[in-house]
Design a protein around this motif. Structure first.
Motif, mmCIF file in Angstrom:
data_model
loop_
_atom_site.group_PDB
_atom_site.id
_atom_site.type_symbol
_atom_site.label_atom_id
_atom_site.label_comp_id
_atom_site.label_asym_id
_atom_site.label_seq_id
_atom_site.Cartn_x
_atom_site.Cartn_y
_atom_site.Cartn_z
ATOM 1 N N ASP A 1 -4.207 3.271 2.175
ATOM 2 C CA ASP A 1 -4.201 1.848 2.483
ATOM 3 C C ASP A 1 -4.600 0.982 1.291
ATOM 4 O OD1 ASP A 1 -3.398 2.160 5.221
ATOM 5 O OD2 ASP A 1 -5.394 2.985 5.595
ATOM 6 N N ASP A 2 -4.600 1.586 0.094
ATOM 7 C CA ASP A 2 -4.790 0.828 -1.143
ATOM 8 C C ASP A 2 -3.427 0.427 -1.707
ATOM 9 O OD1 ASP A 2 -7.452 1.322 -0.859
ATOM 10 O OD2 ASP A 2 -7.549 2.868 -2.408
ATOM 11 N N ARG A 3 -3.384 -0.730 -2.362
ATOM 12 C CA ARG A 3 -2.133 -1.163 -2.968
ATOM 13 C C ARG A 3 -1.750 -0.243 -4.120
ATOM 14 N NH1 ARG A 3 -2.497 -7.711 -3.220
ATOM 15 N NH2 ARG A 3 -0.844 -7.353 -4.737
ATOM 16 N N VAL A 4 -0.457 0.012 -4.250
ATOM 17 C CA VAL A 4 0.036 0.959 -5.244
ATOM 18 C C VAL A 4 -0.270 0.512 -6.661
ATOM 19 C CG1 VAL A 4 2.178 1.934 -6.196
ATOM 20 C CG2 VAL A 4 1.795 1.912 -3.722
ATOM 21 N N GLU A 5 -0.379 -0.785 -6.900
ATOM 22 C CA GLU A 5 -0.687 -1.272 -8.250
ATOM 23 C C GLU A 5 -2.066 -0.811 -8.721
ATOM 24 O OE1 GLU A 5 -0.495 -5.485 -8.144
ATOM 25 O OE2 GLU A 5 -2.036 -5.712 -6.597
ATOM 26 N N HIS A 6 -2.903 -0.369 -7.782
ATOM 27 C CA HIS A 6 -4.227 0.136 -8.140
ATOM 28 C C HIS A 6 -4.259 1.668 -8.229
ATOM 29 C CE1 HIS A 6 -5.643 -3.907 -7.724
ATOM 30 N NE2 HIS A 6 -5.442 -3.951 -6.414
ATOM 31 N N TYR A 7 -3.125 2.320 -8.026
ATOM 32 C CA TYR A 7 -3.040 3.774 -8.150
ATOM 33 C C TYR A 7 -2.972 4.166 -9.623
ATOM 34 C CZ TYR A 7 -1.861 4.614 -3.177
ATOM 35 O OH TYR A 7 -1.873 4.710 -1.815
ATOM 36 N N SER A 8 -3.468 5.351 -9.927
ATOM 37 C CA SER A 8 -3.246 5.918 -11.257
ATOM 38 C C SER A 8 -1.774 6.326 -11.390
ATOM 39 C CB SER A 8 -4.129 7.151 -11.452
ATOM 40 O OG SER A 8 -3.705 8.206 -10.581
ATOM 41 N N THR B 1 0.845 -1.194 0.000
ATOM 42 C CA THR B 1 0.000 0.000 0.000
ATOM 43 C C THR B 1 0.881 1.245 0.000
ATOM 44 O OG1 THR B 1 -0.104 0.252 2.410
ATOM 45 C CG2 THR B 1 -1.708 -1.247 1.375
ATOM 46 N N GLY B 2 0.253 2.393 -0.235
ATOM 47 C CA GLY B 2 1.000 3.639 -0.165
ATOM 48 C C GLY B 2 1.625 3.840 1.202
ATOM 49 N N ARG B 3 0.858 3.571 2.245
ATOM 50 C CA ARG B 3 1.370 3.725 3.607
ATOM 51 C C ARG B 3 2.534 2.768 3.866
ATOM 52 N NH1 ARG B 3 -1.139 6.087 7.775
ATOM 53 N NH2 ARG B 3 -3.169 5.934 6.728
ATOM 54 N N GLU B 4 2.416 1.543 3.391
ATOM 55 C CA GLU B 4 3.482 0.567 3.607
ATOM 56 C C GLU B 4 4.759 0.959 2.868
ATOM 57 O OE1 GLU B 4 0.706 -3.420 4.318
ATOM 58 O OE2 GLU B 4 1.346 -2.846 2.303
ATOM 59 N N ASN B 5 4.614 1.514 1.674
ATOM 60 C CA ASN B 5 5.792 2.007 0.964
ATOM 61 C C ASN B 5 6.488 3.095 1.768
ATOM 62 O OD1 ASN B 5 6.526 1.296 -2.096
ATOM 63 N ND2 ASN B 5 4.321 0.877 -1.788
ATOM 64 N N LEU B 6 5.716 4.032 2.298
ATOM 65 C CA LEU B 6 6.311 5.119 3.079
ATOM 66 C C LEU B 6 6.969 4.585 4.352
ATOM 67 C CD1 LEU B 6 3.505 7.799 2.628
ATOM 68 C CD2 LEU B 6 5.836 7.942 1.721
#
Length: 315
Positions: free
Chosen positions: A133-140, A96-101
């Motif tokens: 808390d969404d996975r980055v692969e689902h980000y634009s 997720t974005g948070r996990e990446n950070l």
């Protein structure tokens, strides 16, 4: 260097790859709270320049000081004050974005409450709280770019380096990224921004360095750069009434260099339209005409680049 030393100061940077001279004597400085733009086409030497500044690439010559301290690939302590955002995304798509950070925050030795607080702060700055808390692969693509910028903010850098951060994103996401960069001024960081988009440099940068074929052709504020090549402002004046008399009276106004009639109005070429315009409007009224609308076209950095290099920015 005195008490007012810039955050970044570099001089006479040079780098060659075999017979190719990629950077040839580039130097500039950036103060705290200032956004400095390196504007030039692809292949001009922008990425090579910032790679040397960030200590990612050995330089053949020149000097880099960050907050007064020499910086090179071995200067680990000095490099800790830099937030570097490369063109390529440095993200884990299955996190997720948070996990990446969190992951990259730990690389900066953040932990516990300090880490969680900083992650929340960065999510707010890049406006990704709702998708944290969404996975980055689902980000634009634009959201991924914003998260990529967020990684460069985790260590509260004195110098934030952004290398073409809007490449390949849609207009809406691009505007969101630019708005975010505009807010960085308020955080007190020095920002080094590379781009080949003239409109980005005009919107974001306090000063701009025009780079081409590895050389810094000129630098300054937008107005300073324009003044160097003698460009003028153009005022399009829609008006009714005695336009012949208006043309004659406007010609006599100080600062007016040329006046021509057009359908329904006048085209006026002036120096510093914001200063001359009140006198122009007064002259029109005195001549018995009435101005119904005014448009000011200031010369842009595209014209400056063309003048300095003999080619358009995107060639």
């Amino acid at each position: 260097m005195d008490d007012a030393q810039p955050v970044l100061w570099c001089r006479d940077l040079r780098k060659a790859f075999g017979d190719l001279i990629a950077v040839d004597g580039v130097g500039f400085h950036i103060a705290a709270g200032e956004t400095y733009g390196l504007l030039g086409p692809n292949g001009a030497g922008k990425t090579t320049t910032i790679s040397m500044i960030c200590g990612l690439l050995d330089r053949d010559g020149g000097e880099v000081l960050l907050e007064g301290h020499p910086l090179d690939p071995r200067a680990v302590k000095a490099k800790a004050a830099i937030g570097y955002v490369p063109q390529e995304l440095a993200l884990y798509p299955d996190l997720t974005g948070r996990e990446n950070l969190r992951f990259f925050g730990r690389l900066y030795a953040l932990a516990g409450r300090d880490l969680e607080a900083r992650v929340d702060e960065v999510l707010s700055v890049i406006d990704l709280q709702e998708r944290a808390d969404d996975r980055v692969e689902h980000y634009s693509g634009g959201m991924q770019r914003r998260l990529n910028i967020g990684l460069g903010l985790l260590n509260r850098p004195s110098l934030l380096v952004l290398d073409e951060p809007t490449v390949g994103v849609d207009p809406q996401s691009r505007n969101a990224i630019l708005s975010g960069v505009e807010r960085f001024r308020g955080l007190g960081m020095a920002v080094l921004y590379t781009t080949h988009y003239m409109e980005e440099a005009e919107r974001l940068c306090d000063r701009v360095g025009i780079i081409d074929h590895g050389q810094l052709k000129a630098e300054g504020t937008r107005r300073e750069l324009v003044a160097m090549v003698g460009e003028r402002d153009r005022v399009s004046l829609a008006a009714t009434g005695d336009l012949d008399a208006a043309e004659r009276t406007v010609e006599a106004v100080g600062g007016v260099e040329d006046v021509s009639r057009r359908d329904g109005g006048l085209e006026v070429v002036v120096r510093e339209a914001h200063r001359v315009l009140p006198a122009v409007l007064s002259a029109v009224a005195e001549a018995g005409a009435h101005a119904t609308s005014v448009e000011i076209a200031e010369p842009n950095l595209e014209a400056v680049f063309l003048h300095l290099t003999g080619r358009a920015l995107r060639e």
